[in-house]
Design an enzyme around this catalytic site. Structure first.
Site, PDB file in Angstrom:
ATOM      1  N   SER A  97      -6.076   5.111  10.700  1.00 20.71           N
ATOM      2  CA  SER A  97      -5.168   5.213  11.369  1.00 20.71           C
ATOM      3  C   SER A  97      -4.419   6.712  11.349  1.00 20.71           C
ATOM      4  O   SER A  97      -5.071   7.687  10.391  1.00 20.71           O
ATOM      5  CB  SER A  97      -3.681   4.339  10.938  1.00 20.71           C
ATOM      6  OG  SER A  97      -2.436   4.493  11.339  1.00 20.71           O
TER       7      SER A  97
ATOM      8  N   TYR B  79       1.022   0.665   3.268  1.00 17.45           N
ATOM      9  CA  TYR B  79      -0.032   1.004   4.576  1.00 17.45           C
ATOM     10  C   TYR B  79      -0.547   2.375   4.502  1.00 17.45           C
ATOM     11  O   TYR B  79      -1.679   2.619   4.593  1.00 17.45           O
ATOM     12  CB  TYR B  79       0.925   0.775   5.882  1.00 17.45           C
ATOM     13  CG  TYR B  79      -0.001   0.716   7.215  1.00 17.45           C
ATOM     14  CD1 TYR B  79      -0.438  -0.658   7.508  1.00 17.45           C
ATOM     15  CD2 TYR B  79      -0.107   1.803   7.762  1.00 17.45           C
ATOM     16  CE1 TYR B  79      -1.271  -0.370   8.782  1.00 17.45           C
ATOM     17  CE2 TYR B  79      -0.759   1.773   9.143  1.00 17.45           C
ATOM     18  CZ  TYR B  79      -1.329   0.702   9.623  1.00 17.45           C
ATOM     19  OH  TYR B  79      -2.356   0.640  10.536  1.00 17.45           O
TER      20      TYR B  79
END
Ligand code: NAD
Length: 287
Positions: free
Chosen positions: A168, A181
């Site tokens: 990401s 995350y």
């Protein structure tokens, strides 16, 4: 998904949108294991790889969602097939079992680690069990799929294969309230390099990093982001999700799936240990 963002749901991938590559290894004797195959990016990737002729084994907790994936594969008249195996990626036994199941289907050459979860809280309030869950699903499970799959890839006639990991923009920089995350995605980019370093060049590894993609994981965090930042849900989408990107459009899951297909193909034999950063300008530009 809340009512206020109910309109934010991704369209299903269609055959016309799927990148099809003529690759000698993209045939039904070749197996790709795709985690998170019941929804969003994982579902689109499973459909895209089956459309490219591969035998795809899906690993997800959501059995009904994997049923939908099988239907989408059929709707695309895919030459390949999809088999969903109910798998809890936080269970070491389940991870081993799904790799074994994939290897039973043919020559296991490709692993695509996509499953993910999100949790929004500042560190001082972040539940430790959520921290552990996110690390287990997004870091420990990819390590374990690689650990169990690498011997199968190495046992093929030419040793050609790849472990691909869904990272990401949050594997490149940090924003607030997403410590678990962001830490997992930074770690996953590191794991990708480690797999590449241990491969002999025919066994490759790469990651894919994107900004915001229209999936349930993205839509479901809008209300939490609005609460933690004290802004409206519209401001979350316009300012937090798209504000820093030059491309003011949400990415679609099938566009991410196409990156995995290209990255796994023979066109990408020099993509090894690196990250495909398709982020609409998020990371390298500043207005
Ligand atoms: P999604 O919620 O649509 O799909 C995630 C899938 O993972 C679901 O099918 C879910 O059941 C599965 N999963 C979760 N926990 C699991 C477990 N314990 N065992 C097995 N399966 C489990 O989300 P998505 O947006 O498609 O996200 C997929 C990946 O893409 C994630 O790794 C995410 O971090 C990454 N990503 C998403 C975006 C985005 O904006 N959507 C952006 C960058 C990266």
């Amino acid at each position: 998904m809340t009512d206020s963002n109910a309109e934010l749901s991704a369209p299903e991938p269609t055959r016309e949108e799927i990148l099809e590559i003529d690759d000698p290894r993209f045939e039904d004797g070749t197996v790709a294991l795709v985690t998170g195959a019941a929804s969003g990016i994982g579902q689109a990737t499973a459909v895209a790889l089956a459309t490219n002729g591969l035998t795809v084994v899906g690993a997800d907790v959501d059995e009904a969602g994997m049923g939908e994936t099988a239907d989408l594969v059929e709707d695309c008249n895919a030459p390949g097939t999809f088999h969903g195996v109910e798998t809890d990626l936080t269970s070491d036994e389940d991870v081993k079992a799904v790799v074994d199941a994939a290897a039973d289907e043919g020559e296991l050459r490709y692993v695509v680690n996509i499953a993910g979860v999100q949790h929004i809280n500042p560190i001082r309030k972040f539940p430790t069990e959520k921290w552990d869950l996110l690390q287990d699903v997004m870091l420990r499970a990819p390590f374990l799929t690689a650990k169990h799959a690498i011997p199968h890839i190495e046992a093929t006639d030419d040793g050609v294969g790849a472990v691909a990991n869904m990272a990401s923009v949050h594997g490149h920089y940090a924003t607030k309230d997403k410590a678990a995350y962001i830490t997992a995605k930074h770690g996953l980019i590191g794991l990708t390099r480690c797999i590449a370093a241990e491969g002999d060049g025919s066994l490759r590894s790469f990651s894919v990093s994107v900004g915001y993609v229209l999936t349930p994981l993205m839509a479901n965090q809008i209300a939490d982001q609005a609460r933690e930042r004290g802004i409206s849900e519209e401001e979350v989408v316009e300012d937090v999700f798209l504000g820093q990107a030059r491309t003011k459009e949400m990415m679609m899951p099938v566009e991410v799936a196409n990156l995995f297909t290209f990255g796994l193909s023979g066109h990408s034999k020099h993509l090894n240990g690196a990250d495909m950063l398709w982020d609409g300008g998020y990371t390298h530009t500043y207005e």
